[in-house]
Write an enzyme that holds these catalytic residues in place. Sequence first.
Site, PDB file in Angstrom:
ATOM      1  N   ARG A 172      -5.079 -11.935  12.640  1.00 12.12           N
ATOM      2  CA  ARG A 172      -5.837 -12.993  11.960  1.00 12.12           C
ATOM      3  C   ARG A 172      -5.241 -14.379  12.179  1.00 12.12           C
ATOM      4  O   ARG A 172      -5.975 -15.369  12.148  1.00 12.12           O
ATOM      5  CB  ARG A 172      -5.951 -12.675  10.469  1.00 12.12           C
ATOM      6  CG  ARG A 172      -6.956 -11.559  10.193  1.00 12.12           C
ATOM      7  CD  ARG A 172      -7.090 -11.258   8.724  1.00 12.12           C
ATOM      8  NE  ARG A 172      -8.105 -10.215   8.516  1.00 12.12           N
ATOM      9  CZ  ARG A 172      -8.227  -9.522   7.397  1.00 12.12           C
ATOM     10  NH1 ARG A 172      -7.399  -9.738   6.384  1.00 12.12           N
ATOM     11  NH2 ARG A 172      -9.169  -8.602   7.292  1.00 12.12           N
ATOM     12  N   GLN A 203       0.818  -1.213   0.000  1.00 14.38           N
ATOM     13  CA  GLN A 203       0.000   0.000   0.000  1.00 14.38           C
ATOM     14  C   GLN A 203       0.851   1.262   0.000  1.00 14.38           C
ATOM     15  O   GLN A 203       0.459   2.268  -0.592  1.00 14.38           O
ATOM     16  CB  GLN A 203      -0.943  -0.012   1.203  1.00 14.38           C
ATOM     17  CG  GLN A 203      -2.013  -1.102   1.124  1.00 14.38           C
ATOM     18  CD  GLN A 203      -2.784  -1.271   2.411  1.00 14.38           C
ATOM     19  OE1 GLN A 203      -2.371  -0.792   3.472  1.00 14.38           O
ATOM     20  NE2 GLN A 203      -3.905  -1.969   2.343  1.00 14.38           N
ATOM     21  N   ASP A 219      -5.191 -11.634   2.312  1.00  9.86           N
ATOM     22  CA  ASP A 219      -6.600 -11.491   2.668  1.00  9.86           C
ATOM     23  C   ASP A 219      -7.394 -12.791   2.558  1.00  9.86           C
ATOM     24  O   ASP A 219      -8.459 -12.920   3.177  1.00  9.86           O
ATOM     25  CB  ASP A 219      -7.256 -10.416   1.794  1.00  9.86           C
ATOM     26  CG  ASP A 219      -6.891  -9.008   2.239  1.00  9.86           C
ATOM     27  OD1 ASP A 219      -6.422  -8.864   3.387  1.00  9.86           O
ATOM     28  OD2 ASP A 219      -7.065  -8.072   1.450  1.00  9.86           O
TER      29      ASP A 219
END
Length: 431
Positions: free
Chosen positions: A339, A167, A308
């Site tokens: 996660r 990003q 993801d």
Amino acid sequence: MADLKVYTSKLEGSVKVPPSKSMAHRAIICASLSDGKSKINNIDYSDDIIATIEGMRSLGANIIQDNDSLEIDGIYSSTVGKREERVIDCNESGSTLRFLIPISLLVPGKSKFIGRGNLGKRPLNTYYEIFDKQGIEYSYEEENLNLNIEGRLKGGEFYVKGNVSSQFITGLLFTLPLLKEDSKIIITTDMESKGYIDLTLSAMKDFGVEIINNDYKEFIIKGNQKYISRKYRVEGDYSQGAFFLCANALGNNIEVQDLSLNSLQGDKEVVDILERMGVKFINSENGIKNEVSNIINSTIIDGSQCPDIIPVLAATASLAKGRTEIINAGRLRIKECDRLAAVNSELSKLGVNIIEKEDGLIIDGVDSLEGGIEVWSHKDHRIAMTLAIVATRCKNPIIIKDYECIAKSYPKFFEDYKMLGGKVDEWNVGK
């Protein structure tokens, strides 16, 4: 906060997945940086996309929403971005935050970035190092997103790590072509998430901006370029489609519409991974589907290029034959929740044998899952949807606590789930 009781069921039929969140972010930004009017079709107003729309409005774009499309007049067509101060609320969207920070330095005045959840814990040191070198004023709070910046970015050479987050690189790629000077981004480590960089470069090219990519080791950027307004359609999202493709691997039978096997999306990696596990894919008239298989095999999954989709792949591996290893997935610890820890916690409750490592998981597949218990989304949309897919293979219903966090990326997920035959009841509403 609400909880959902999810019953054992088989999902069957066709589902049109939401448009790609990754591509929508990029199209909205490119259109907003254009000098002219663009129309972006096939938009889904998830919380993250709304954050980027509102952020670009704060920076000066005039954006009109019309059902599933946007009409965008770029920031160079208005005077909104000429305000002395602006607030950019990123909500919980890491993409919005990291993409818009360098873009905000294209316009005069002060920019204040705020957000919620774990967003304040996402590292921004890559940008702080650039600010220090260029004399850009900034202040921030530890553990809480309250970033204030003022200054103008200058072109030149930018040394950026490739294994923290793509990003940062995307944010610079968007911004540097609009500066007077030529620039170069030099990647100082191996590049992870190359697929996301490919999406960025593809979107920029569609809007008229060219970047030279030297094997992801450096990016050569000519200054004084302009984004050209245009019409653009966002394709279906592999990040969301992965839930249904993995559901098929677990014995469901779903045609996933608006996905292309030729997509540049990094999360199309789900196809390759599931093929290694023994799943066969076929093109359908409107998308893709897998041939239903009763047995799937273990494999090694590299999480560096597709972080993801790791939660739902871990759930799939939990019912595969043999031992699956998930490696190079340390970045999952700084998402909406940790996660890796969340997957370990919730799948272990269901009877899966998991070893949690610093940067991955080791999963020994089991034949079946009992269910009959409460599990927690950790207020993370991808964990909530993963648990719903797992529920199709549980012998007894499960209760997913705090399920409404799906609004972050796929607000209609449970509507689609029920349309496919899934059975759910809202179980409890708390405060």
